[in-house]
Scaffold this motif. Structure first.
Motif, PDB file in Angstrom:
ATOM      1  N   GLU A 122       0.880  -1.500   0.111  1.00 51.91           N
ATOM      2  CA  GLU A 122       0.013  -0.049   0.010  1.00 51.91           C
ATOM      3  C   GLU A 122       0.784   1.345   0.030  1.00 51.91           C
ATOM      4  OE1 GLU A 122      -4.141   0.461   2.434  1.00 51.91           O
ATOM      5  OE2 GLU A 122      -2.241   1.237   3.608  1.00 51.91           O
ATOM      6  N   GLU A 143       0.444   5.499   0.629  1.00 50.19           N
ATOM      7  CA  GLU A 143      -0.545   6.673   0.860  1.00 50.19           C
ATOM      8  C   GLU A 143       0.136   8.013   0.566  1.00 50.19           C
ATOM      9  OE1 GLU A 143      -2.610   8.746   4.889  1.00 50.19           O
ATOM     10  OE2 GLU A 143      -1.885   6.669   4.990  1.00 50.19           O
ATOM     11  N   GLY A 148      -4.742   6.919  -1.640  1.00 47.06           N
ATOM     12  CA  GLY A 148      -3.832   5.721  -1.555  1.00 47.06           C
ATOM     13  C   GLY A 148      -4.169   4.677  -2.574  1.00 47.06           C
ATOM     14  N   SER A 173      -7.810   3.930  -2.660  1.00 47.92           N
ATOM     15  CA  SER A 173      -8.274   4.337  -1.490  1.00 47.92           C
ATOM     16  C   SER A 173      -8.483   6.059  -1.362  1.00 47.92           C
ATOM     17  CB  SER A 173      -7.679   3.839  -0.310  1.00 47.92           C
ATOM     18  OG  SER A 173      -7.535   2.578  -0.206  1.00 47.92           O
ATOM     19  N   ARG A 194     -12.688   6.060   5.317  1.00 49.29           N
ATOM     20  CA  ARG A 194     -11.808   5.385   4.214  1.00 49.29           C
ATOM     21  C   ARG A 194     -12.750   4.682   3.204  1.00 49.29           C
ATOM     22  NH1 ARG A 194      -6.386   1.515   4.342  1.00 49.29           N
ATOM     23  NH2 ARG A 194      -6.458   1.107   2.329  1.00 49.29           N
TER      24      ARG A 194
END
Length: 797
Positions: free
Chosen positions: A708, A710, A724, A760, A771
């Protein structure tokens, strides 16, 4: 012959006889005037045989006489009477004072200040009366003082200024009542809210304005301030922000950083501030040569050098140096070396931008702790505060240990303020450690809510006491309910069992689950005591025993009786037929967190490994093993955060048979893009007569890897919105052989990894963090329950 005086335009001189006569008369008049003047007066004095006092109602005559300082029969001058007047008036007890001699009697007339009947506040909406009452000095049933009331008005205005109401005005007024009483009223005009319109920086090249704004306590209000957040200007907070900026840069190796100035300018409308921080970043330094030296014969410098964790090339940070000093001093204590101090000696190398650090091990002064005094703890027991110290009375005094103890006391969360100071004791080689704390409420009743697209909306309520009976224990009773899940839970935690760093806990819970997407319901009763303790500086071990009773019932409401063979022969029916199953197990969980006293504040990793062994009685005998490793780091000047994790588990039964309630079900938070039990082994049977079974069975083995990132979206930081992207890959597989061979329609029992990518949006809202996940399965199976969008929200109030 012409007269000379006439020629000059003057009169001729008077005859001499006339002059003598006039002069004699002049002197005669002066002598007569002097003879008629009175003789100089002597200093006036008084002698009183009686003193009468009038006008006093509350103040005793003797008190007034003591201020006057005049005794009956004593000779007093006029200056003495004036001094008596000044002393009585200066006592602050009277509005006016008059002193009048009447022959042999001295009359003292006073007018007392009124008493305050009650105090009220008018016009305040942003700050409650109870809070303002704590600010002022005036109190009911006390003597009113105009000067004190004016000071109180100033304090109230300052309170509103700190709340962002810079235009607040406060006027004290009195309302006369009978019996020399007054009502004190503070008329308050709050004024408008002055927000921070913009926070800017001048001189920053390494870190962007957005990154530095996230560091500050002060925030700027954005276009959506009415819906997202808004902050107010507080002058005192600017100094705190300067310190926070300094700590931020220092911890990242910028040892020359300084804030050269802060400009705060009001907008033209005077409803907002433009704040600009002028900073000098300097250059980043790294650790150079690391050495340990000593002149003490009993100390081996190489042994102390090996105990250090810092290495050359690491970005310099003062906190790393402090942690290293603490590590070396603790090593000295373990080796029985008292009064050892470690002094860092830093050499700057501007050519290669490094700092050489020499840890000099020296002998400190021979000072002992005489005693530890604790004050202000009305509820919390002394032992709760005392156990935050690693030293006791009679131990060598270590200033660093005292500072660390103070931080541990504040970290308890039991006190509004906690001050720890050391002063000289009964002798120069003795020290008294004074702890002054102010209690704060530690109990709370909270209500909350959570929403996710998989579990729906749930309500939560919790009654929590963080300092139960002042013993530092935590007790929590929580209730939560969703459409398909209800949890009732009681938890108790003793953080220092037997006065040591042993955390003892008891967890008792009852859970009811209505599986809307599967054909079974469950109810579970759990009893779990545990014991946790550190096994290293960054690692911890938790031991537990667990007794769990699970009842499983098949729920085929969509089928009409009699149930078709496709139902009666299903795995869920077979497992539900086992009824209530009792499991008795013991286990452990080991965890390691590199961020605890870590060298890099922007990166770290965490590892967790646990096992559960069932078979101490009960109906099942198995071993459940789980592990998870995760790492995080910040790149591109800390604008982008990268995360990676790998987790998995295995379940092995040696007695009994696993059920869907025992096996692993993944999806949702474990692997995004699918419902909580959306992938893995399933039983799918279609008898062709409209009877279909499609149940998720879970698996005995699972593995998931997640990546992931961000990052900012270019929006103003005050919006609290970041973006994200993620990639997940994983699967769950494996069933007991009896089910795999005896039941029909078993699918996806073997390993088949699914791949998911997604985007995201993170949004920090006033009601809690949101989220949003948008996912796309790159590889999946036909019967998987895909979830292309999910949103989660959690908040407490």
């Amino acid at each position: 012959m012409i007269n000379a005086f006439a020629a000059l335009g003057r009169r001729p001189a008077m005859p001499t006889a006339i002059l003598r006569r006039v002069g004699g008369m002049f002197f005669l008049l002066i002598a007569m005037a002097l003879t008629g003047l009175p003789e100089p007066a002597s200093a006036q004095s008084y002698r009183f045989t009686d003193v009468r006092i009038e006008g006093n109602q509350r103040i005793e005559p003797g008190t007034i006489m003591s201020y006057a300082g005049i005794a009956r029969g004593e000779t007093v001058s006029a200056a003495g009477l004036n001094d008596a007047y000044q002393r009585i008036l200066g006592s602050g007890l009277f509005e006016s004072v008059e002193i009048e001699p009447r022959g042999s009697t001295l009359l003292i007339s006073v007018t007392e200040f009124p008493t305050i009947n009650r105090i009220s506040f008018e016009g305040n909406r942003r700050i409650d009366d109870d809070v303002l009452q704590q600010v002022i000095e005036s109190e009911p049933r006390r003597v009113f003082s105009a000067s004190v009331a004016e000071r109180d008005a100033t304090r109230i205005a300052e309170a509103f200024n700190n709340a962002g109401r810079l235009g607040a005005q406060v006027t004290p007024r009195i309302i006369r009542r009978g019996d020399n009483r007054v009502d004190l009223v503070f008329e308050i005009f709050e004024g408008g809210l002055v927000e921070i319109e913009r926070i800017g920086f001048v001189g920053n090249q390494v870190y962007s304005d957005n990154r530095l704004r996230r560091v500050l306590e002060s925030k700027q209000a954005g276009l959506l301030r009415a819906f997202i957040r808004k902050d107010t200007f507080v002058a005192d907070r600017i100094e705190f922000d300067k310190q926070v900026l300094n700590d931020f840069y220092q911890s990242r190796g910028y040892v020359d950083f300084r804030t050269t100035g802060v400009n705060a300018e009001l907008t033209r409308e005077r409803d907002g501030y433009f704040i600009t921080f002028n900073i000098y970043e300097g250059q980043q330094f790294r650790f150079g040569e690391i050495t340990t030296t000593t002149e003490l014969g009993e100390v081996d410098p190489d042994e102390f050098r090996d105990a250090l964790r810092v290495r050359p090339g690491v970005v310099y940070s003062p906190s790393v140096v402090e942690n290293s000093i603490a590590r070396l001093e603790r090593l000295a204590i373990r080796k029985g070396l008292d009064f050892i101090r470690v002094e860092p000696r830093i050499t700057r190398n501007d050519r290669d931008l490094t700092l050489d650090v020499e840890f000099a091990i020296v002998r400190g002064p021979r000072i002992f702790v005489e005693r530890i005094d604790i004050e202000g703890n009305a509820t919390t027991l002394d032992r709760v505060v005392r156990r935050q110290f690693r030293i006791v009375e009679g131990d060598p005094f270590n200033p660093r240990e005292i500072r660390e103890s103070a931080e541990r006391i504040r970290a308890l969360g039991f006190f509004e303020t906690a001050d720890v100071n050391a002063r000289e004791g009964s002798s120069p080689d003795q020290v008294v450690v004074e702890v002054d704390v102010e209690e704060k409420p530690t109990g709370s009743l909270s209500f909350g809510g959570a929403f996710s697209s998989s579990d729906g909306f749930s309500l939560q309520a919790a009654l929590t006491e963080e300092n139960f009976l002042g013993r530092g224990q935590r007790v929590s009773l929580s209730l939560s309910g969703a459409e398909d899940n209800r949890v009732y839970r009681l938890q108790f935690t003793e953080p220092a069992l037997l006065g040591r760093d042993l955390e003892f806990g008891i967890d008792v819970g009852y859970i009811e689950t209505d599986n809307l997407d599967s054909n079974y319901d469950t109810d579970l009763v759990r009893f779990r005591p545990s014991l946790g303790f550190p096994v290293g500086e960054r690692s911890r071990l938790n031991l537990f025993y667990q007794a769990e009773s699970v009842n499983m019932e098949a729920d085929y409401e969509e089928f009409t009786a009699p149930l078709p063979a496709v139902v009666t022969g299903s795995v869920i029916s077979d497992e539900a037929g086992l009824g209530r199953v009792l499991t008795s197990s013991v286990g452990y969980t080991y965890s390691y967190d590199s961020k605890i006293n870590g060298l890099n504040p922007n990166a770290g990793w965490r590892f967790q490994f646990g096992q559960e062994f069932a078979g101490l009685g009960g109906d099942n005998k198995f071993i459940r093993t789980t592990a998870k490793a995760s790492a995080e780091t910040s790149v591109l000047n800390e604008e982008v955060t990268l995360r990676a994790s790998l987790e998995g588990g295995a379940l092995t039964f040696s007695q009994g048979t696993s059920r869907v309630t025992d096996r692993f079900n993944i999806g949702g938070s474990i692997m995004r893009g699918f419902s909580p039990d959306g992938i893995g082994p399933r039983q799918y049977v279609d008898d062709g007569a409209g009877n279909v079974i499609n149940d998720a069975l879970g698996g005995n083995i699972y593995a998931v890897a997640k990546l992931e990132a961000e990052f900012p979206l270019g929006l103003p930081e005050e919006y609290g919105i970041r973006g994200g992207a993620f990639y997940d890959v994983g699967s769950v597989w494996g069933l007991d052989d009896s089910f795999a061979s005896g039941a029909s329609g078993i699918q996806y029992e073997d390993r088949s990894f699914r791949h998911v990518v997604g985007l995201s949006i993170f949004w920090n809202t006033p009601i809690g963090p949101l989220r949003f996940n948008f996912t796309k399965a790159l590889e999946k199976e036909a019967l998987d329950d895909e979830q292309k969008f999910d949103v989660t929200l959690s908040t407490r109030f």
